[in-house]
Design an enzyme around this catalytic site. Sequence first.
Site, PDB file in Angstrom:
ATOM      1  N   LYS A   1     -46.441  65.981  81.260  1.00 52.77           N
ATOM      2  CA  LYS A   1     -45.723  66.854  80.423  1.00 52.77           C
ATOM      3  C   LYS A   1     -45.220  68.122  81.084  1.00 52.77           C
ATOM      4  O   LYS A   1     -44.202  68.443  81.056  1.00 52.77           O
ATOM      5  CB  LYS A   1     -46.555  67.227  79.179  1.00 52.77           C
ATOM      6  CG  LYS A   1     -45.856  68.238  78.234  1.00 52.77           C
ATOM      7  CD  LYS A   1     -46.619  68.267  76.866  1.00 52.77           C
ATOM      8  CE  LYS A   1     -48.037  69.224  77.257  1.00 52.77           C
ATOM      9  NZ  LYS A   1     -47.703  70.766  77.111  1.00 52.77           N
ATOM     10  N   ASN A   2     -46.346  68.770  81.610  1.00 52.42           N
ATOM     11  CA  ASN A   2     -46.106  69.947  82.005  1.00 52.42           C
ATOM     12  C   ASN A   2     -45.578  70.149  83.427  1.00 52.42           C
ATOM     13  O   ASN A   2     -44.887  71.177  83.581  1.00 52.42           O
ATOM     14  CB  ASN A   2     -47.431  70.757  82.219  1.00 52.42           C
ATOM     15  CG  ASN A   2     -48.146  71.239  80.987  1.00 52.42           C
ATOM     16  OD1 ASN A   2     -47.441  70.939  79.606  1.00 52.42           O
ATOM     17  ND2 ASN A   2     -49.410  71.445  80.823  1.00 52.42           N
TER      18      ASN A   2
ATOM     19  N   CYS B   1     -49.787  81.856  69.378  1.00 53.67           N
ATOM     20  CA  CYS B   1     -49.788  80.598  68.906  1.00 53.67           C
ATOM     21  C   CYS B   1     -51.487  80.561  68.540  1.00 53.67           C
ATOM     22  O   CYS B   1     -51.931  81.527  68.130  1.00 53.67           O
ATOM     23  CB  CYS B   1     -49.475  79.828  70.162  1.00 53.67           C
ATOM     24  SG  CYS B   1     -51.150  79.568  71.297  1.00 53.67           S
TER      25      CYS B   1
ATOM     26  N   ARG C   1     -50.700  84.971  74.056  1.00 54.56           N
ATOM     27  CA  ARG C   1     -49.966  84.139  75.106  1.00 54.56           C
ATOM     28  C   ARG C   1     -48.564  84.923  75.591  1.00 54.56           C
ATOM     29  O   ARG C   1     -47.626  84.578  75.306  1.00 54.56           O
ATOM     30  CB  ARG C   1     -49.610  82.572  74.900  1.00 54.56           C
ATOM     31  CG  ARG C   1     -50.915  81.865  74.603  1.00 54.56           C
ATOM     32  CD  ARG C   1     -50.592  80.350  74.498  1.00 54.56           C
ATOM     33  NE  ARG C   1     -50.227  79.866  75.589  1.00 54.56           N
ATOM     34  CZ  ARG C   1     -49.730  78.466  75.739  1.00 54.56           C
ATOM     35  NH1 ARG C   1     -49.454  77.869  74.465  1.00 54.56           N
ATOM     36  NH2 ARG C   1     -49.281  77.829  76.703  1.00 54.56           N
TER      37      ARG C   1
ATOM     38  N   ASP D   1     -57.024  73.005  80.236  1.00 54.24           N
ATOM     39  CA  ASP D   1     -56.458  72.150  79.273  1.00 54.24           C
ATOM     40  C   ASP D   1     -57.454  71.072  79.200  1.00 54.24           C
ATOM     41  O   ASP D   1     -57.158  69.993  78.463  1.00 54.24           O
ATOM     42  CB  ASP D   1     -55.136  71.236  79.909  1.00 54.24           C
ATOM     43  CG  ASP D   1     -54.033  72.464  79.819  1.00 54.24           C
ATOM     44  OD1 ASP D   1     -54.214  73.261  78.968  1.00 54.24           O
ATOM     45  OD2 ASP D   1     -53.014  72.325  80.598  1.00 54.24           O
TER      46      ASP D   1
ATOM     47  N   ARG E   1     -47.461  65.566  70.859  1.00 54.22           N
ATOM     48  CA  ARG E   1     -46.773  66.492  71.868  1.00 54.22           C
ATOM     49  C   ARG E   1     -46.895  66.226  73.122  1.00 54.22           C
ATOM     50  O   ARG E   1     -46.387  66.332  74.223  1.00 54.22           O
ATOM     51  CB  ARG E   1     -47.112  67.981  71.446  1.00 54.22           C
ATOM     52  CG  ARG E   1     -46.775  68.489  70.211  1.00 54.22           C
ATOM     53  CD  ARG E   1     -47.047  69.873  70.001  1.00 54.22           C
ATOM     54  NE  ARG E   1     -46.428  70.708  71.235  1.00 54.22           N
ATOM     55  CZ  ARG E   1     -46.748  71.942  71.401  1.00 54.22           C
ATOM     56  NH1 ARG E   1     -47.340  72.778  70.602  1.00 54.22           N
ATOM     57  NH2 ARG E   1     -46.170  72.757  72.241  1.00 54.22           N
TER      58      ARG E   1
HETATM   59  N1  EPU Z   1     -50.356  85.242  81.056  1.00 54.52           N
HETATM   60  C1  EPU Z   1     -49.721  86.659  81.013  1.00 54.52           C
HETATM   61  N2  EPU Z   1     -48.610  87.107  80.924  1.00 54.52           N
HETATM   62  C2  EPU Z   1     -47.702  85.991  81.463  1.00 54.52           C
HETATM   63  C3  EPU Z   1     -48.132  84.555  81.527  1.00 54.52           C
HETATM   64  C4  EPU Z   1     -49.409  84.368  81.286  1.00 54.52           C
HETATM   65  O1  EPU Z   1     -50.737  87.293  80.671  1.00 54.52           O
HETATM   66  O2  EPU Z   1     -46.386  86.202  81.269  1.00 54.52           O
HETATM   67  C5  EPU Z   1     -51.617  84.895  81.088  1.00 54.52           C
HETATM   68  C6  EPU Z   1     -51.995  83.905  79.965  1.00 54.52           C
HETATM   69  O3  EPU Z   1     -52.245  84.632  78.533  1.00 54.52           O
HETATM   70  C7  EPU Z   1     -53.241  83.277  80.349  1.00 54.52           C
HETATM   71  C8  EPU Z   1     -52.985  82.951  81.834  1.00 54.52           C
HETATM   72  O4  EPU Z   1     -51.885  83.928  82.292  1.00 54.52           O
HETATM   73  O5  EPU Z   1     -54.413  84.028  80.335  1.00 54.52           O
HETATM   74  C9  EPU Z   1     -52.113  81.730  82.461  1.00 54.52           C
HETATM   75  O6  EPU Z   1     -51.276  81.380  81.737  1.00 54.52           O
HETATM   76  P1  EPU Z   1     -50.020  80.327  82.301  1.00 54.52           P
HETATM   77  O7  EPU Z   1     -48.613  81.351  82.102  1.00 54.52           O
HETATM   78  O8  EPU Z   1     -50.540  79.794  83.535  1.00 54.52           O
HETATM   79  O9  EPU Z   1     -49.768  79.205  81.131  1.00 54.52           O
HETATM   80  P2  EPU Z   1     -48.508  78.825  80.841  1.00 54.52           P
HETATM   81  O10 EPU Z   1     -47.482  78.621  81.953  1.00 54.52           O
HETATM   82  O11 EPU Z   1     -47.827  79.426  79.593  1.00 54.52           O
HETATM   83  C10 EPU Z   1     -49.173  76.201  81.382  1.00 54.52           C
HETATM   84  C11 EPU Z   1     -49.547  74.962  80.512  1.00 54.52           C
HETATM   85  C12 EPU Z   1     -50.407  75.179  79.617  1.00 54.52           C
HETATM   86  C13 EPU Z   1     -51.757  75.621  80.368  1.00 54.52           C
HETATM   87  C14 EPU Z   1     -51.594  76.725  81.182  1.00 54.52           C
HETATM   88  C15 EPU Z   1     -52.806  76.911  82.176  1.00 54.52           C
HETATM   89  C16 EPU Z   1     -47.086  74.147  80.418  1.00 54.52           C
HETATM   90  C17 EPU Z   1     -45.948  73.950  79.621  1.00 54.52           C
HETATM   91  N3  EPU Z   1     -48.065  74.743  79.756  1.00 54.52           N
HETATM   92  O12 EPU Z   1     -48.857  77.448  80.385  1.00 54.52           O
HETATM   93  O13 EPU Z   1     -50.665  73.847  78.887  1.00 54.52           O
HETATM   94  O14 EPU Z   1     -52.854  75.702  79.463  1.00 54.52           O
HETATM   95  O15 EPU Z   1     -50.514  76.596  81.782  1.00 54.52           O
HETATM   96  O16 EPU Z   1     -52.880  75.947  82.692  1.00 54.52           O
HETATM   97  O17 EPU Z   1     -47.076  74.016  81.664  1.00 54.52           O
HETATM   98  C18 EPU Z   1     -51.264  72.105  77.242  1.00 54.52           C
HETATM   99  O18 EPU Z   1     -50.633  71.376  77.970  1.00 54.52           O
HETATM  100  O19 EPU Z   1     -51.925  71.960  76.250  1.00 54.52           O
HETATM  101  C19 EPU Z   1     -51.087  73.539  77.569  1.00 54.52           C
HETATM  102  C20 EPU Z   1     -51.302  74.726  76.792  1.00 54.52           C
END
Ligand code: EPU
Length: 420
Positions: free
Chosen positions: A22-23, A116, A121, A304, A396
């Site tokens: 998915k991701n 969320c 987030r 995850d 999802r």
């Molecule tokens: N963060 C910030 N600012 C930002 C972006 C992120 O502070 O602008 C922080 C977040 O709050 C968190 C950390 O950075 O503490 C990591 O977040 P990241 O941006 O890496 O997460 P994401 O890209 O929003 C993806 C996956 C998530 C998974 C995370 C961590 C997708 C669509 N989602 O989210 O997947 O938990 O990376 O590996 O790729 C899931 O599949 O259940 C899921 C939530």
Amino acid sequence: MDKIVVRGGRSLRGTIEAAGSKNAALPILTAAILAPGEYRFTHVPLLRDVTTMARLLETLGATFHQDGHVLHLDTSRVEAGEAPYDLVKTMRASVYVLGPLLARFGTARVSLPGGCAWGPRPIDLHIKGMTALGAEITLEEGYVVARAEKLTGADIDLEIASVGATGNILMAAVAAHGITRIRNAAREPEIPALAEFLVAMGARIEGAGTSEITIEGGAPLKPAPCRIIPDRIEVGTYLIAGAMTAGDVTLTGCRTDHVGALLVRLKQLGARIEADDTTIRVVGPERLDSFELRTDFYPGFPTDLQAQMMALAAVANGRSVLTDTVYTDRFTHVAELQRLGADIQMERNVAVINGAKRLSGARVMATDLRASAALILAGLVADGETHVSRVYHIDRGYERIEERLTALGADVRREAEPGP
Ligand code: EPU
């Protein structure tokens, strides 16, 4: 609305094939905005989030049809548009259209996702990245509005190795003039998967999969075929299920190197692991050992799989300590696991779990995707029936989970749940 009903007590046994990630699929679909034309994506998981992303691209002018695991997408008529609140609030990954829209049209309007179920987030790092590439960003009526006459390569140091920010910046930077360097880039496998697709489209990218990615922007891009990588979190979830039910489960079509942290851990807890590059077999002992574990960025233990490991800890032998350092609020499953009899104490982002021999079935409610998976796993080791409602969360991110668990010998069914 559907619910999943699990009758616990069976050891999982058998072989299933890993679904597509998915991701990895979500940003790759948005990357198709960068070069108008027809795309064919294979090994695409049949998931609600994938459909939501395809629908979002449709609102921007794309057309798509999904034929089993093949998704055809035509981005020829995509125009500058917006990612509306109604879609973004249901799927935060919608923010992945920001970079590609800005790169192709010099403008993008993307709703801020809001909170969320498990915390704020933020997307500040995505915004800082676009700003560094020369975009002007304003916030208008809850929307991030980005404009740039031209994007210019920049050195970008990410404060946090965010997967989403790295992906978004990568997609914008392939169209920027000059060199972009992303330092402290996310190393999660979904990033090299995205980079590989962009390179197949014509982009010049080096270092994806390491903490420093270099992009030489401006190369002409054209559509390319893409096979989505296997879903390391889905694989991990079924391996945990096999291990905690004293089962014998084999996953084929995996990227074994993507689940290294989990395999090391399961072995330490007493499971037997046999693996080659693409096939992983787990054989669970009568009862797994307790553990201390912290989630971390890749190649550390993935957040995850934190909820699923908590279900495992609930029936492990002794006291486990589980800390989520990536998402410190991601614990909505705790109160539901407690309804199944799990002994869990929370202090901030640290859960202390005293393992019990068995849990006892109850009605529980899924509050997010991985929490739902954890509740189903807990149901597998609970006496009697566990009813997991609000199962749309699981759809999802897990393709036909009840069918796959049934194939492994579990007593699981999906039932329509009468509305309130
Ligand atoms: N963060 C910030 N600012 C930002 C972006 C992120 O502070 O602008 C922080 C977040 O709050 C968190 C950390 O950075 O503490 C990591 O977040 P990241 O941006 O890496 O997460 P994401 O890209 O929003 C993806 C996956 C998530 C998974 C995370 C961590 C997708 C669509 N989602 O989210 O997947 O938990 O990376 O590996 O790729 C899931 O599949 O259940 C899921 C939530």
